[in-house]
Design a protein around this motif. Sequence first.
Motif, short mmCIF file in Angstrom:
data_model
loop_
_atom_site.label_atom_id
_atom_site.label_comp_id
_atom_site.label_asym_id
_atom_site.label_seq_id
_atom_site.Cartn_x
_atom_site.Cartn_y
_atom_site.Cartn_z
N THR A 1 -1.42 8.99 -7.49
CA THR A 1 -1.63 10.52 -5.34
C THR A 1 -2.72 11.30 -6.46
O THR A 1 -3.26 11.89 -5.37
N TYR B 1 2.73 8.34 -7.06
CA TYR B 1 2.57 9.47 -7.13
C TYR B 1 1.67 9.99 -7.88
O TYR B 1 0.87 10.61 -7.88
N TRP C 1 0.46 6.58 -1.37
CA TRP C 1 1.71 6.75 -2.19
C TRP C 1 2.70 5.31 -1.43
O TRP C 1 2.67 4.89 -2.40
N ALA C 2 2.39 5.59 -0.36
CA ALA C 2 3.20 3.84 0.52
C ALA C 2 2.48 2.89 0.28
O ALA C 2 3.09 2.05 -0.47
N TYR D 1 0.73 10.95 1.56
CA TYR D 1 1.53 10.48 1.38
C TYR D 1 1.53 9.12 2.16
O TYR D 1 1.70 8.21 1.51
#
Length: 99
Positions: free
Chosen positions: A30, A27, A58-59, A55
């Motif tokens: 990101t 996070y 981050w994934a 997202y």
Amino acid sequence: MPANKKYLTKSPWLRLSKILCGSVGGYAVTVSLHLFFTAFLPKENVIMTAAFTGYILWAFLLLYAFVATNVWRVWGIYVLLTIVFALPYLLKINFNHGS
């Protein structure tokens, strides 16, 4: 079919470190990457882009923390990337002369 025991992490502290590295460290990278983009692009465009790409990035960073064999190296990479990406924001450098 259960997972093969030889591939599972033995130490609960190492498992906790992988979880924290993937979630918190991913996070941080990101958010700092999108802060880095605000130094070059208009903030409104970066916010809209961050809503979609944040997202996904981050994934991938979360997954990388679990796939990597040495979690401490991943911690170092994530901290280094966070500092490098956040430097223009922290130093108040704005290369976007259009706005």
